[in-house]
Design a protein around this motif. Structure first.
Motif, PDB file in Angstrom:
ATOM      1  N   ILE A   2       0.858  -1.181   0.000  1.00  0.00           N
ATOM      2  CA  ILE A   2       0.000   0.000   0.000  1.00  0.00           C
ATOM      3  C   ILE A   2       0.893   1.230   0.000  1.00  0.00           C
ATOM      4  N   VAL A   3       0.669   2.141  -0.926  1.00  0.00           N
ATOM      5  CA  VAL A   3       1.412   3.398  -0.992  1.00  0.00           C
ATOM      6  C   VAL A   3       0.472   4.535  -0.644  1.00  0.00           C
ATOM      7  N   THR A   4       0.892   5.411   0.262  1.00  0.00           N
ATOM      8  CA  THR A   4       0.103   6.601   0.582  1.00  0.00           C
ATOM      9  C   THR A   4       0.829   7.838   0.084  1.00  0.00           C
ATOM     10  N   VAL A   5       0.079   8.759  -0.508  1.00  0.00           N
ATOM     11  CA  VAL A   5       0.639   9.994  -1.056  1.00  0.00           C
ATOM     12  C   VAL A   5       0.087  11.179  -0.274  1.00  0.00           C
ATOM     13  N   THR A   6       0.992  11.940   0.342  1.00  0.00           N
ATOM     14  CA  THR A   6       0.626  13.156   1.069  1.00  0.00           C
ATOM     15  C   THR A   6       1.516  14.274   0.541  1.00  0.00           C
ATOM     16  N   LEU A   7       1.000  15.058  -0.373  1.00  0.00           N
ATOM     17  CA  LEU A   7       1.806  16.114  -0.981  1.00  0.00           C
ATOM     18  C   LEU A   7       2.036  17.279  -0.020  1.00  0.00           C
ATOM     19  N   ASN A   8       1.155  17.437   0.965  1.00  0.00           N
ATOM     20  CA  ASN A   8       1.258  18.573   1.887  1.00  0.00           C
ATOM     21  C   ASN A   8       1.150  18.089   3.335  1.00  0.00           C
ATOM     22  N   PRO A   9       2.168  17.353   3.815  1.00  0.00           N
ATOM     23  CA  PRO A   9       2.122  16.842   5.185  1.00  0.00           C
ATOM     24  C   PRO A   9       2.083  17.965   6.217  1.00  0.00           C
ATOM     25  N   ALA A  10       1.871  17.583   7.458  1.00  0.00           N
ATOM     26  CA  ALA A  10       1.825  18.556   8.546  1.00  0.00           C
ATOM     27  C   ALA A  10       2.223  17.885   9.843  1.00  0.00           C
ATOM     28  N   VAL A  11       2.653  18.699  10.777  1.00  0.00           N
ATOM     29  CA  VAL A  11       2.736  18.261  12.169  1.00  0.00           C
ATOM     30  C   VAL A  11       1.425  18.692  12.818  1.00  0.00           C
ATOM     31  N   GLY A  24      -8.948  34.500  24.985  1.00  0.00           N
ATOM     32  CA  GLY A  24      -8.477  34.192  26.327  1.00  0.00           C
ATOM     33  C   GLY A  24      -7.142  33.474  26.317  1.00  0.00           C
ATOM     34  N   TRP A  25      -6.639  33.142  27.497  1.00  0.00           N
ATOM     35  CA  TRP A  25      -5.401  32.374  27.666  1.00  0.00           C
ATOM     36  C   TRP A  25      -5.764  31.124  28.443  1.00  0.00           C
ATOM     37  N   PHE A  26      -5.449  29.965  27.903  1.00  0.00           N
ATOM     38  CA  PHE A  26      -5.951  28.721  28.463  1.00  0.00           C
ATOM     39  C   PHE A  26      -4.821  27.724  28.705  1.00  0.00           C
ATOM     40  N   ARG A  27      -5.017  26.874  29.680  1.00  0.00           N
ATOM     41  CA  ARG A  27      -4.109  25.764  29.921  1.00  0.00           C
ATOM     42  C   ARG A  27      -4.791  24.489  29.417  1.00  0.00           C
ATOM     43  N   ALA A  28      -4.070  23.736  28.593  1.00  0.00           N
ATOM     44  CA  ALA A  28      -4.644  22.531  28.007  1.00  0.00           C
ATOM     45  C   ALA A  28      -4.759  21.431  29.054  1.00  0.00           C
ATOM     46  N   ALA A  29      -5.893  20.748  29.042  1.00  0.00           N
ATOM     47  CA  ALA A  29      -6.065  19.585  29.916  1.00  0.00           C
ATOM     48  C   ALA A  29      -5.234  18.414  29.410  1.00  0.00           C
ATOM     49  N   SER A  30      -5.053  18.336  28.102  1.00  0.00           N
ATOM     50  CA  SER A  30      -4.189  17.318  27.492  1.00  0.00           C
ATOM     51  C   SER A  30      -3.781  17.796  26.114  1.00  0.00           C
ATOM     52  N   SER A  31      -2.726  17.220  25.573  1.00  0.00           N
ATOM     53  CA  SER A  31      -2.254  17.626  24.257  1.00  0.00           C
ATOM     54  C   SER A  31      -1.629  16.430  23.544  1.00  0.00           C
ATOM     55  N   ASP A  32      -1.493  16.580  22.227  1.00  0.00           N
ATOM     56  CA  ASP A  32      -0.925  15.496  21.415  1.00  0.00           C
ATOM     57  C   ASP A  32      -0.222  16.100  20.218  1.00  0.00           C
ATOM     58  N   ARG A  33       0.932  15.547  19.859  1.00  0.00           N
ATOM     59  CA  ARG A  33       1.690  16.008  18.691  1.00  0.00           C
ATOM     60  C   ARG A  33       2.045  14.793  17.856  1.00  0.00           C
ATOM     61  N   SER A  34       1.794  14.865  16.551  1.00  0.00           N
ATOM     62  CA  SER A  34       2.019  13.690  15.710  1.00  0.00           C
ATOM     63  C   SER A  34       2.190  14.102  14.254  1.00  0.00           C
ATOM     64  N   PRO A  35       2.810  13.229  13.432  1.00  0.00           N
ATOM     65  CA  PRO A  35       2.840  13.471  11.988  1.00  0.00           C
ATOM     66  C   PRO A  35       1.429  13.477  11.434  1.00  0.00           C
ATOM     67  N   GLY A  36       1.195  14.309  10.406  1.00  0.00           N
ATOM     68  CA  GLY A  36      -0.155  14.405   9.870  1.00  0.00           C
ATOM     69  C   GLY A  36      -0.197  14.644   8.379  1.00  0.00           C
ATOM     70  N   GLY A  37      -1.389  14.874   7.894  1.00  0.00           N
ATOM     71  CA  GLY A  37      -1.700  14.873   6.476  1.00  0.00           C
ATOM     72  C   GLY A  37      -2.426  13.574   6.184  1.00  0.00           C
ATOM     73  N   LYS A  38      -3.419  13.614   5.298  1.00  0.00           N
ATOM     74  CA  LYS A  38      -4.318  12.467   5.143  1.00  0.00           C
ATOM     75  C   LYS A  38      -3.607  11.157   4.833  1.00  0.00           C
ATOM     76  N   GLY A  39      -2.698  11.170   3.862  1.00  0.00           N
ATOM     77  CA  GLY A  39      -2.015   9.930   3.522  1.00  0.00           C
ATOM     78  C   GLY A  39      -1.167   9.399   4.657  1.00  0.00           C
ATOM     79  N   ILE A  40      -0.448  10.294   5.334  1.00  0.00           N
ATOM     80  CA  ILE A  40       0.368   9.881   6.480  1.00  0.00           C
ATOM     81  C   ILE A  40      -0.508   9.329   7.588  1.00  0.00           C
TER      82      ILE A  40
END
Length: 311
Positions: A2-11, A24-40
């Motif tokens: 399976i090959v996935t194509v993501t021409l415009n990836p994102a974090v 306002g200024w807010f403190r996050a209850a939780s957070s997540d960081r990951s590779p993104g873009g539909k194919g990825i």
């Protein structure tokens, strides 16, 4: 493969915030960081579902290095062309109290002509090893808006099945080439047809025309927790059952596509593939962190999916 194509990836950076309001200024209850873009995203989900894939597209800067490194640590094959600039960042905020979701997306780096030429050369080579290609997401600056038509046509010429998940002119260009599967953006199709697609009859009429272009499978969202599936065996309406566990629907669409790819690869019947893909979307929606907790977690939701054959 399976090959996935993501021409415009994102974090992708996601935050859960209580009582979120602009200004306002807010403190996050939780957070997540990951590779993104539909194919990825589909590659990440396929990995969690036990299927190997190779991810292609363009990467740039520190964000690009981060995406490449995360994918390689997960043993996902990468074949990206690196360009100058910086891979974009997408930010998602989920209001923990009102369950309102807000997203901000950057445009991405400029892709020079020579980088596009290198990508197309790599793509042709990867097609020799591929059985399925998943093409998705937005088009970065410098890349023609009709490139999805070329990518689908190139794959079809060598007998490779194609899945397209996009919106706007890029989606329409891809559809013109007749992909095997299309995930349809409900809002875009409504604008294109000039008709609100809030009723099943209007939705069925707007999407049925895609079959004349050679699209065997098409999926479009219907209201918040449902999807209409146009299959070789008929038209189905599928809905998520118990939705009390839903935290965020941001990643549900990509999980649905990954589930459909798995259904195709494993030879599931249309109803089995629909039930499995909807369960993938449901499991993805039960937590802020992207991805699923495993195939067992997905299969626990399969019995909650409601399916009705419309035609």
């Amino acid at each position: 493969m399976i090959v996935t194509v993501t021409l415009n990836p994102a974090v992708d950076e996601g935050y859960v915030v209580r009582d979120f309001n602009p200004g306002g200024w807010f403190r996050a209850a939780s957070s997540d960081r990951s590779p993104g873009g539909k194919g990825i995203n589909v590659s990440l989900l396929l990995n969690q579902l036990g299927h190997e894939s190779a991810a292609m597209g363009f990467l740039a800067g520190f964000n690009g290095d981060y995406i490449r490194d995360v994918l390689r640590r997960l043993r996902i094959t990468t074949n990206f062309v690196h360009v100058t600039g910086e891979t974009r960042t997408n930010v998602y905020v989920v209001d923990e109290t009102g369950r309102v979701e807000t997203g901000i997306s950057e445009s991405g780096p400029e892709i020079p002509e020579d980088a596009l030429t290198r990508f197309l050369s790599n793509y042709r080579r990867m097609l020799n090893r591929a059985s399925v290609v998943v093409i998705g997401g937005s088009i970065p600056p410098g890349v023609p808006q009709d490139i999805y038509r070329d990518l689908v046509s190139m794959a079809k010429d060598v007998g490779v099945e194609t899945f397209v998940d996009a919106a706007g002119p890029a989606f329409m260009a891809g559809i013109e080439a007749g992909p095997s599967f299309a995930k349809i953006d409900h809002r875009f199709m409504s604008q294109l047809s000039g008709t609100p697609l809030s009723t099943l009859d209007n939705l069925i009429h707007a999407v049925s025309d895609l079959h004349d272009l050679g699209v065997n499978w098409a999926v479009s969202s219907y209201h918040v927790y449902g999807d209409v599936f146009f299959t070789p065996d008929g038209i189905y309406l599928a809905k998520l059952g118990d939705r009390t566990d839903v935290v965020s629907m941001f990643g549900a669409s990509d999980a649905l596509v990954a589930g459909m790819v798995v259904g195709y690869r494993e030879g599931m019947s249309p109803e089995e593939a629909i039930r499995f893909s909807m369960a993938c979307a449901m499991e993805e929606a039960t937590h802020m962190a992207k991805g699923i907790s495993g195939r067992d977690a997905v299969e626990r939701y399969m019995s909650t999916v409601e399916i009705e054959k419309l035609r």
